[in-house]
Design an enzyme around this catalytic site. Structure first.
Site: not given
Lengths: 299, 79
Positions: A130, A133-134
């Protein structure tokens, strides 16, 4: 016994459940999360009724709609096995066993894995699926992005703003993402593109420290602190062995969302329906639920 | 009941982080937020505490929960 078990609570599963509730079917929903892949869509501009909505917001709307009804909801559980015996569907999960007259499989898709040594070991310790996200955690680091489609290029473009050096590793001889994204990546002096290259191994100690790639029959080591795997998705259909699937694992359905087993229906991205869209998944979920209702009334 | 100290490690782009924050807000839980994309010290702190690099991470009085795990968060808050 339940009239219906719905596996999954993305757009297809939630819509199926709403229809089931309105038909007063006794319905149990088993799911890992609520919202499914919708959560991961950043900006949605093609869901009728909303000119613009984010994935998180639309997932929240879905959840609120679902919560209008008193349905039995098992969130945070995972289905391990589905069996069908004597006209009864048996669903075994990590936490329990359930039975129903009908089943709707709406389990969606999960990120495809590379299947190389170190991938599982370093998951969330440098290996991520992701980028949205990261990515910010990898600022000023050297990283690798694996893949050549839009999601891989999307990750690369995000990382260009924060990471130090980005190795874009793709198995094909040319990137197949939209040209506008490819041009941006090629125009950056941070991005090094490796075509015809395969990741062989991910290594490190506590966190990822490097990857081994193979190109033109030669192996090469790249020192990276992170690896973003963006090589598409695969249908989450492993837990059901008996239904007919295509070569990629998508469940075959007809226009009524019936599978080859009577009483078992499927809807959304887990099926072979070609358009993988939120609005299509919702429609398919509705169809599956109405078909399940029809099936029960004929029992 | 004394309210517990809750810290949420997030990035600005992560949808699951938004879901964790919304969930805590719904439950009227006050929490401190650390954007690990902007704050390098917080990022290091999060990695040290959780031993991993994925967000969100929720720290409830030293109990570390990785990801949006509603059940685990509720359990820690309720106890």
């Amino acid at each position: 016994m339940n009239d219906l078990i719905v596996i999954g609570a993305g757009p297809a599963g939630i819509t199926a459940s709403v229809y089931a509730a309105r038909k007063r079917m006794n319905c149990l929903i088993i799911t890992g999360d609520i919202g499914g892949q919708t959560i991961l869509s950043s900006d949605i501009e093609n869901y009728t009724g909303y000119h613009f909505i984010t994935g998180v917001e639309l997932a929240q709307k879905f959840r609120e709609h679902l919560e209008q009804f008193k349905l039995e909801l098992k969130v945070g559980d995972k289905v391990n096995l589905v069996k069908h015996e004597d006209g009864i569907v048996q669903v075994r999960t990590e936490k329990g066993e359930y039975q129903a007259k009908t089943l709707i499989i709406a389990s969606g898709r999960i990120p495809r894995k590379l299947g190389v040594e170190g991938e599982d070991e370093f998951k969330n310790r440098g290996v991520t699926y992701c980028a949205t996200c990261d990515a910010p955690l990898f600022s000023e680091m050297d990283v690798a992005v694996v893949g050549g489609g839009n999601s891989a290029l999307d990750a690369t473009l995000q990382l260009m703003k924060i990471a130090n050096k980005i190795y874009l590793v793709d198995v094909a001889d040319r990137l197949r993402a939209d040209p506008i994204m490819v041009e941006k990546a090629k125009g950056s002096n941070k991005v090094i593109i490796y075509n015809n290259a395969k990741v062989k191994q991910i290594s490190g100690d506590k966190f990822v420290q490097g990857i081994k790639i193979e190109r033109d029959g030669k192996e090469e080591d790249l020192t990276v602190g992170g690896i973003f795997i963006e090589i598409g998705s695969t249908p989450a259909s492993e837990f059901v062995k008996d239904v007919a699937k295509n070569e990629t694992g998508e469940i075959f359905v007809n226009c009524r969302c019936e599978t080859n087993i009577s009483g078992i229906f499927a809807a959304g991205d887990v099926t072979d329906v070609p358009a993988k869209q939120i609005i299509v998944a919702c429609g398919e979920g509705a169809k599956a639920s109405l078909s399940a209702f029809d099936y029960i009334s004929r029992l | 009941m004394m309210s517990k100290a809750v810290k949420v490690y997030t990035t600005s782009t992560c949808p699951y982080c938004t879901m964790v924050k919304n969930f805590l807000k719904e439950k009227n839980i006050t929490f401190e937020e650390a954007d690990v994309g902007r704050d390098r010290t917080a990022a290091k702190e999060m990695v040290d505490k959780s031993g991993q690099m994925g967000v969100p991470v929720v720290d409830i009085e030293g109990k570390i929960i990785v990801g949006f795990d509603k059940e685990a968060i509720s359990r820690e808050l309720g106890g």
